[in-house]
Design an enzyme around this catalytic site. Structure first.
Site, mmCIF file in Angstrom:
data_model
loop_
_atom_site.group_PDB
_atom_site.id
_atom_site.type_symbol
_atom_site.label_atom_id
_atom_site.label_comp_id
_atom_site.label_asym_id
_atom_site.label_seq_id
_atom_site.Cartn_x
_atom_site.Cartn_y
_atom_site.Cartn_z
ATOM 1 N N CYS A 75 0.796 -1.224 0.000
ATOM 2 C CA CYS A 75 0.000 0.000 0.000
ATOM 3 C C CYS A 75 0.829 1.274 0.000
ATOM 4 O O CYS A 75 2.015 1.261 0.268
ATOM 5 C CB CYS A 75 -0.858 0.068 1.254
ATOM 6 S SG CYS A 75 -1.904 -1.337 1.470
ATOM 7 N N GLY B 207 0.158 0.533 -5.102
ATOM 8 C CA GLY B 207 -1.012 -0.336 -5.011
ATOM 9 C C GLY B 207 -2.074 0.100 -5.988
ATOM 10 O O GLY B 207 -2.438 1.274 -6.016
ATOM 11 N N ASN C 51 0.256 0.514 5.722
ATOM 12 C CA ASN C 51 1.145 -0.114 4.746
ATOM 13 C C ASN C 51 2.038 -1.096 5.489
ATOM 14 O O ASN C 51 2.698 -0.706 6.454
ATOM 15 C CB ASN C 51 2.004 0.953 4.053
ATOM 16 C CG ASN C 51 3.057 0.377 3.117
ATOM 17 O OD1 ASN C 51 4.096 0.976 2.917
ATOM 18 N ND2 ASN C 51 2.800 -0.773 2.542
ATOM 19 N N GLY C 52 2.029 -2.355 5.035
ATOM 20 C CA GLY C 52 2.853 -3.374 5.684
ATOM 21 C C GLY C 52 2.004 -4.578 6.052
ATOM 22 O O GLY C 52 0.820 -4.638 5.725
ATOM 23 N N TYR D 150 13.105 -1.521 -6.264
ATOM 24 C CA TYR D 150 11.941 -1.648 -7.139
ATOM 25 C C TYR D 150 10.700 -0.870 -6.713
ATOM 26 O O TYR D 150 10.085 -0.193 -7.526
ATOM 27 C CB TYR D 150 11.576 -3.142 -7.259
ATOM 28 C CG TYR D 150 10.281 -3.414 -7.971
ATOM 29 C CD1 TYR D 150 10.138 -3.165 -9.340
ATOM 30 C CD2 TYR D 150 9.184 -3.923 -7.281
ATOM 31 C CE1 TYR D 150 8.932 -3.421 -9.986
ATOM 32 C CE2 TYR D 150 7.981 -4.185 -7.929
ATOM 33 C CZ TYR D 150 7.864 -3.932 -9.275
ATOM 34 O OH TYR D 150 6.682 -4.180 -9.912
#
Ligand code: SF4
Length: 493
Positions: A8, A36, A111-112, A255
């Site tokens: 996310c 995302g 996020n995670g 990335y």
């Protein structure tokens, strides 16, 4: 194309004046779209009244002018772009998670991935909590609201909750009067904060989202830090700082992150140039041109070219109007999309020995197709170089790296993989170099650009996990939920 997906992007803004924050959040989510593409959501707080909208789709698909105007003005807003690694892709798993509890309302973006979410969910269910989604984010929201019952403030409740949750979490939380950002004690995922000229305080997964709303980067949150913005100003709670060895995900530099972002003081673009330069030193080869696979292979290719002295060329063109194709349905559709997404520029590669640089190899089938594209365009040799180490282990911290049986490097030697993908040679970045991609980090210095001890998570490459990981594999609620329930919700939502 088999690419790795991350969970996310999160965003939050606190403004000293009432203004149209729905549009600010919308611009920021556009900048975070790469993190995302399955769902997006925004919640706006207008003097304690929460208006929110979230749905499956890209940011521009979820939010039209009418929706944004309805969300309208306020003094706090949070937003989220989602890629599902915990929880299936359906509307009920989209974020922000918005809850109304006895002490007020709360909107939460995450996020995670937690590594202990199953145990926590079971504990909460046994106490009578009823879950509406299959995400670990809802677990966090329950823990905070429960802690809020006996704490004096929302930030105390958040601080207490950090003791219970383990794994990766960069959170942005909105209460009726406060905006709170939290980075887990390992700092797995990035989270930064900035300021606008009008005094607005902004939190975001990446600095590119600050740029999108005209905010200046102040700094990254330290691992374990909680930052609170409200009418009294900005203050930091550091009770959890220093609890763990920092473990930023090295794959953010390779990335995930946008090259125009700066993470923990290091430019992502420069980190990728460094990856290419290290690759050239570790895996030199005689060749005529270096080309990169767009997007994240391009910077590494430039770094390889500069270090090796081999000319850099644009050898593959990407169709800009196709999103990251791993969200495409079905294997057959994905296979066709490689050709639609990438087209070789024959003039760059024809009759030449080519160094081809990509950011990763997962199963190898995408790499095989790209090598074939370049050979069919006339390359006489193709030397494949990868700007990450080989994937050998799953990720438990919010990245959908496949299980070991599907990772080509777990099953084959480098020579075998080179043969399978049709390359003349193959070389991966070493794990040691991957941990030196941030500015100023050398084997000798051991520090990052902020002067902190440089230590990173590289577990999917070296198997050294910074936390305990679930014995049963990835901690997914769906494994414990009746199949019929999942099917019904996937279809109807
Ligand atoms: S396991 Fe790999 S992808 Fe996951 S956080 Fe660590 S380095 Fe990043």
């Amino acid at each position: 194309m088999q690419k790795i997906g991350e969970e996310c992007g999160v965003f939050g803004i606190w403004s000293p004046v009432r203004q149209n924050l729905a549009y600010m959040a919308y611009y920021a989510l556009f900048a975070l779209q790469h993190r995302g593409q399955e769902a997006a959501g925004i919640a706006v707080n207008d003097d304690g009244v929460f208006r929110y909208h979230r749905d499956l789709g890209l940011v521009h698909e979820v939010f039209g002018k009418e929706k944004l105007d309805r969300l309208g003005e306020g003094h706090i807003a949070v937003g989220h772009t989602r890629y599902s690694t915990s929880g299936i892709s359906n509307r009920s798993n989209a974020q922000p998670v918005v809850v109304r509890h006895i002490k007020g309302s709360m909107a939460l973006c995450h996020n995670g991935n937690l590594v202990n979410s199953l145990e926590l969910r079971e504990e909460l269910e046994n106490e009578g909590c009823i879950f509406h989604s299959t995400t670990d984010t809802e677990v966090i929201s329950y823990l905070i609201t429960r802690a809020r019952l006996h704490t004096a403030s929302i930030e105390e409740a958040v601080n207490e909750t950090v003791n219970r949750i383990h794994g990766a979490f960069s959170l942005v939380i909105m209460s009726p009067t406060k905006l709170i950002a939290v980075r887990d004690p390992h700092g797995f995922r990035p989270l930064c904060y900035g300021m606008c000229e009008d005094g607005s305080v902004v939190f975001a997964s990446e600095s590119c989202a600050l740029d999108a709303v005209g905010a200046k980067l102040v700094r990254d949150l330290a691992p374990g830090e909680i930052v609170v913005a409200d009418p009294n100003g900005v203050r930091s709670i550091k009770d959890h700082c220093g609890e763990c060895r920092p473990s930023l995900c090295v794959f953010e530099y390779i990335y995930f992150a946008r090259p125009d972002s700066v993470i923990d003081g290091s430019s992502v673009h420069e980190a990728r140039l460094r990856a290419g330069s290290f690759l050239a030193l570790e895996h030199p080869v005689q060749a005529d041109v270096v080309i990169g696979v767009p997007d994240s292979g391009l910077d590494a290719a430039l770094g390889f070219a500069r270090q090796s002295g081999i000319p850099y060329g644009i050898g593959l063109l990407k169709n800009k109007y196709i999103g990251r194709t791993f969200i495409s349905p079905g294997q057959a559709a994905r296979e066709d999309l490689v050709k639609i997404k990438l087209n070789p520029i024959a003039e760059t590669v024809k009759g030449k020995r080519v160094v081809l640089i990509d950011d990763s190899i997962v199963r190898g089938t995408t790499s095989q197709r790209i090598v074939k594209l370049v050979r069919d365009a006339g390359a006489t040799e193709v030397h494949f170089r990868v700007s990450s180490p080989a994937f050998l282990n799953p990720c438990y911290y919010g990245t959908d790296i496949d299980s070991r049986e599907n990772l080509i490097a777990c099953q084959h030697t480098n020579e075998e993989i080179a043969k399978m993908i049709g390359a003349d040679s193959l070389g991966y970045l070493s794990v040691e170099s991957a941990k030196r991609l941030a500015k100023g980090v050398t084997s000798e210095s051991g520090f990052d650009a902020n002067g902190n001890v440089a230590s990173y998570c590289a577990a999917c490459f070296d198997g050294v996990y910074p936390t305990e990981v679930p014995e049963s594999g990835k901690d997914r609620f769906e494994q414990k939920i009746p199949k019929e329930w999942l099917e019904r919700h996937t279809k109807t939502n």
